[in-house]
Design a protein around this motif. Sequence first.
Motif, PDB file in Angstrom:
ATOM      1  N   VAL A   1      43.450  23.944   7.950  1.00 23.75           N
ATOM      2  CA  VAL A   1      42.700  24.218   9.175  1.00 23.75           C
ATOM      3  C   VAL A   1      43.599  24.059  10.411  1.00 23.75           C
ATOM      4  CG1 VAL A   1      41.830  21.847   9.451  1.00 23.75           C
ATOM      5  CG2 VAL A   1      40.518  23.753  10.354  1.00 23.75           C
TER       6      VAL A   1
ATOM      7  N   LEU B   1      47.215  26.953   9.586  1.00 23.41           N
ATOM      8  CA  LEU B   1      47.084  28.416   9.530  1.00 23.41           C
ATOM      9  C   LEU B   1      47.079  29.071  10.914  1.00 23.41           C
ATOM     10  CD1 LEU B   1      44.552  29.069   6.617  1.00 23.41           C
ATOM     11  CD2 LEU B   1      47.026  29.116   6.582  1.00 23.41           C
ATOM     12  N   PRO B   2      46.284  28.536  11.877  1.00 26.32           N
ATOM     13  CA  PRO B   2      46.301  29.201  13.191  1.00 26.32           C
ATOM     14  C   PRO B   2      47.673  29.173  13.852  1.00 26.32           C
ATOM     15  CG  PRO B   2      44.390  27.785  12.991  1.00 26.32           C
ATOM     16  CD  PRO B   2      45.266  27.483  11.815  1.00 26.32           C
ATOM     17  N   VAL B   3      48.429  28.083  13.680  1.00 28.73           N
ATOM     18  CA  VAL B   3      49.747  27.999  14.326  1.00 28.73           C
ATOM     19  C   VAL B   3      50.716  28.983  13.669  1.00 28.73           C
ATOM     20  CG1 VAL B   3      51.654  26.482  14.940  1.00 28.73           C
ATOM     21  CG2 VAL B   3      49.335  25.576  14.887  1.00 28.73           C
TER      22      VAL B   3
ATOM     23  N   GLY C   1      49.913  31.672  11.992  1.00 28.04           N
ATOM     24  CA  GLY C   1      49.443  33.025  12.322  1.00 28.04           C
ATOM     25  C   GLY C   1      49.847  33.430  13.726  1.00 28.04           C
ATOM     26  N   SER C   2      49.733  32.486  14.670  1.00 24.69           N
ATOM     27  CA  SER C   2      50.055  32.805  16.067  1.00 24.69           C
ATOM     28  C   SER C   2      51.548  33.059  16.250  1.00 24.69           C
ATOM     29  CB  SER C   2      49.637  31.647  16.983  1.00 24.69           C
ATOM     30  OG  SER C   2      48.257  31.466  16.888  1.00 24.69           O
TER      31      SER C   2
ATOM     32  N   ALA D   1      52.494  36.305  14.798  1.00 26.16           N
ATOM     33  CA  ALA D   1      52.072  37.414  15.657  1.00 26.16           C
ATOM     34  C   ALA D   1      53.044  37.587  16.823  1.00 26.16           C
ATOM     35  CB  ALA D   1      50.653  37.160  16.172  1.00 26.16           C
TER      36      ALA D   1
ATOM     37  N   THR E   1      42.882  30.685   1.349  1.00 25.42           N
ATOM     38  CA  THR E   1      43.925  30.346   2.330  1.00 25.42           C
ATOM     39  C   THR E   1      44.734  31.578   2.753  1.00 25.42           C
ATOM     40  OG1 THR E   1      44.021  28.108   1.449  1.00 25.42           O
ATOM     41  CG2 THR E   1      45.874  28.800   2.793  1.00 25.42           C
TER      42      THR E   1
ATOM     43  N   LEU F   1      44.801  33.264   6.508  1.00 27.49           N
ATOM     44  CA  LEU F   1      46.089  33.452   7.199  1.00 27.49           C
ATOM     45  C   LEU F   1      46.252  34.910   7.619  1.00 27.49           C
ATOM     46  CD1 LEU F   1      48.760  32.300   8.151  1.00 27.49           C
ATOM     47  CD2 LEU F   1      49.698  32.668   5.869  1.00 27.49           C
ATOM     48  N   LEU F   2      45.874  35.833   6.713  1.00 26.54           N
ATOM     49  CA  LEU F   2      45.989  37.261   7.021  1.00 26.54           C
ATOM     50  C   LEU F   2      45.066  37.643   8.175  1.00 26.54           C
ATOM     51  CD1 LEU F   2      47.460  39.796   5.993  1.00 26.54           C
ATOM     52  CD2 LEU F   2      45.485  40.260   4.543  1.00 26.54           C
TER      53      LEU F   2
ATOM     54  N   ILE G   1      43.783  35.679  10.540  1.00 23.46           N
ATOM     55  CA  ILE G   1      44.238  35.085  11.804  1.00 23.46           C
ATOM     56  C   ILE G   1      45.460  35.836  12.332  1.00 23.46           C
ATOM     57  CG2 ILE G   1      45.277  33.014  12.840  1.00 23.46           C
ATOM     58  CD1 ILE G   1      43.524  31.383  10.841  1.00 23.46           C
ATOM     59  N   THR G   2      46.416  36.131  11.436  1.00 21.94           N
ATOM     60  CA  THR G   2      47.649  36.805  11.872  1.00 21.94           C
ATOM     61  C   THR G   2      47.339  38.186  12.438  1.00 21.94           C
ATOM     62  OG1 THR G   2      48.847  35.616  10.151  1.00 21.94           O
ATOM     63  CG2 THR G   2      49.960  37.507  11.134  1.00 21.94           C
TER      64      THR G   2
ATOM     65  N   GLN H   1      45.634  37.880  15.815  1.00 24.91           N
ATOM     66  CA  GLN H   1      46.576  37.489  16.873  1.00 24.91           C
ATOM     67  C   GLN H   1      47.509  38.644  17.230  1.00 24.91           C
ATOM     68  OE1 GLN H   1      46.844  34.264  18.442  1.00 24.91           O
ATOM     69  NE2 GLN H   1      44.814  34.242  17.576  1.00 24.91           N
TER      70      GLN H   1
ATOM     71  N   ASN I   1      45.233  30.327  21.791  1.00 25.77           N
ATOM     72  CA  ASN I   1      44.438  30.982  20.753  1.00 25.77           C
ATOM     73  C   ASN I   1      44.401  30.151  19.480  1.00 25.77           C
ATOM     74  OD1 ASN I   1      43.993  33.080  22.425  1.00 25.77           O
ATOM     75  ND2 ASN I   1      45.342  34.539  21.408  1.00 25.77           N
ATOM     76  N   SER I   2      45.570  29.592  19.096  1.00 26.34           N
ATOM     77  CA  SER I   2      45.580  28.853  17.836  1.00 26.34           C
ATOM     78  C   SER I   2      44.717  27.598  17.945  1.00 26.34           C
ATOM     79  CB  SER I   2      47.006  28.518  17.405  1.00 26.34           C
ATOM     80  OG  SER I   2      47.596  27.637  18.307  1.00 26.34           O
ATOM     81  N   ARG I   3      44.710  26.972  19.135  1.00 25.76           N
ATOM     82  CA  ARG I   3      43.826  25.803  19.320  1.00 25.76           C
ATOM     83  C   ARG I   3      42.362  26.226  19.222  1.00 25.76           C
ATOM     84  NH1 ARG I   3      47.161  23.390  24.194  1.00 25.76           N
ATOM     85  NH2 ARG I   3      48.746  22.279  23.030  1.00 25.76           N
TER      86      ARG I   3
ATOM     87  N   VAL J   1      41.180  28.729  17.537  1.00 26.85           N
ATOM     88  CA  VAL J   1      40.858  29.053  16.136  1.00 26.85           C
ATOM     89  C   VAL J   1      40.661  27.771  15.326  1.00 26.85           C
ATOM     90  CG1 VAL J   1      41.706  30.171  14.029  1.00 26.85           C
ATOM     91  CG2 VAL J   1      42.052  31.275  16.217  1.00 26.85           C
ATOM     92  N   VAL J   2      41.519  26.761  15.571  1.00 25.48           N
ATOM     93  CA  VAL J   2      41.358  25.472  14.869  1.00 25.48           C
ATOM     94  C   VAL J   2      39.969  24.899  15.175  1.00 25.48           C
ATOM     95  CG1 VAL J   2      42.138  23.064  14.772  1.00 25.48           C
ATOM     96  CG2 VAL J   2      43.809  24.906  14.794  1.00 25.48           C
TER      97      VAL J   2
ATOM     98  N   MET K   1      37.276  26.943  13.427  1.00 26.84           N
ATOM     99  CA  MET K   1      37.234  26.693  11.981  1.00 26.84           C
ATOM    100  C   MET K   1      36.610  25.326  11.700  1.00 26.84           C
ATOM    101  SD  MET K   1      40.911  28.266  10.769  1.00 26.84           S
ATOM    102  CE  MET K   1      40.786  27.912   9.031  1.00 26.84           C
ATOM    103  N   ARG K   2      36.974  24.326  12.505  1.00 25.85           N
ATOM    104  CA  ARG K   2      36.419  22.980  12.298  1.00 25.85           C
ATOM    105  C   ARG K   2      34.910  22.999  12.497  1.00 25.85           C
ATOM    106  NH1 ARG K   2      40.986  19.666  14.832  1.00 25.85           N
ATOM    107  NH2 ARG K   2      42.137  19.004  12.991  1.00 25.85           N
TER     108      ARG K   2
ATOM    109  N   PHE L   1      35.299  24.117   7.959  1.00 27.50           N
ATOM    110  CA  PHE L   1      36.482  24.326   7.117  1.00 27.50           C
ATOM    111  C   PHE L   1      37.256  23.013   6.972  1.00 27.50           C
ATOM    112  CE2 PHE L   1      35.751  28.737   8.450  1.00 27.50           C
ATOM    113  CZ  PHE L   1      35.820  29.368   7.234  1.00 27.50           C
TER     114      PHE L   1
END
Lengths: 212, 190
Positions: A37, A40-42, A44-45, A48, B120, B124-125, B127-128, B131, B177-179, B181-182, B185-186, B190
């Motif tokens: 959790v 993955l976002p880090v 992915g970012s 990108a 997983t 990842l796919l 999110i990527t 982004q 953005n990643s923050r 998404v975290v 998800m929380r 997740f």
Amino acid sequence: MHIPDGFLSPQITLPAYAVSAPLWAWAARRHFGHAAVESLPVVGSLTAVAFVIQTIMIPVPGGTSTHLLGVTLLALLYHPLVAFLCESLVLLVQALFFGAGGITVLGVNALAMGLLGPLAGWLAWRALRRLHEGAAAFAAAYVAMQVSTLVVVAALALQHALSERYFPVPVAVVLPAMMLPSLTAAGLAEGAYTVLALSLLRKANLRGVAMG
Amino acid sequence: MASRWADPRRSRALVGGWLVAAFAISAATDLRVLGAAAAAALLVFRSGLARNLRRVARSVLPVTVGLSGVSWLFLIAVERRPPPLAPYVALVLRSAVIAFLGFAVLDRASLLRALAPWPTPTRLLVITLGQIHALRLLATDSLQGLRSRLVRKPGAADVLRGAGGITAAMLTLSTRNSRDVVDAMRSRGF
């Protein structure tokens, strides 16, 4: 710089996957932690960011253009293993959705462009940064580009040595075809970009922010 | 066409078959084997044939044909006789068939459905790709802004300066953005 599918036989591509896979797992565990959790976002970012940087085309004299890699910047900002993981994902997305590179040669391309090049650049940067930070960043990106290209050339030369029937193009053709653009255009552009991006990031005090 | 492969098991089988076929074809050097593989691929994936052939012609053929042609001419110049043509034809055909299979399969299969048993990689796919979409819009807007501010065509120095600024902006945006998404998800357990 990507090696396309069909240029390397499984004699090379499968061992390259065997080397890359544990390195991917190690890089993910070491730099992004065990909790998906959060990691993955880090990942992915950053992937990108690397992907989009590679879509920026730089015009070069002669009417042609080259594109940036941005992977050395990630290696300098975070770590070569982070750059390796993100560049591997970039290569996977390019292979799956854009027909660039390929799925069978992913391990070789990832090792060349994601690991060995940025690692060489990172080492050059560590050795030179005390002398002059900007020059060290330029040298790091330039060295990274040349090492990545040389590894690609070496893989193609190995394939030619293993079977001329499989890959009939000799090193005498591959080496200048790949190294000349890399030495004269792509390396210089990557070096200048890395210096500019690092200087802007330093001014904005952004180093390390993306890791949260 | 898409609905036929909407079943996750079918998508998974198609993607798995494609990976096996890609590695198998990447081992082939015999023109008859490659010709048979090309014929089979064209027959099985005839729907959308023209579009996928165009994509192969744009993405693969310029590199393989160009490199093969240069090498062919170089060897003629050095050895004063033409080298055997078959390995060059096999190289071009092998690259083209693998690329065609990739385009045809990924047109039909849903990667996200195929990856469903492995959450997983799926996340990842997703999110990527999300982004990439967001950051590409930012990069495109920034580069268009750069062009609109210049009366001449942007040169290498202009684009490099712009790229440095875009990178700083992208790293800031991707961090935020990643923050987000975290947190998202929380909040969904997740």
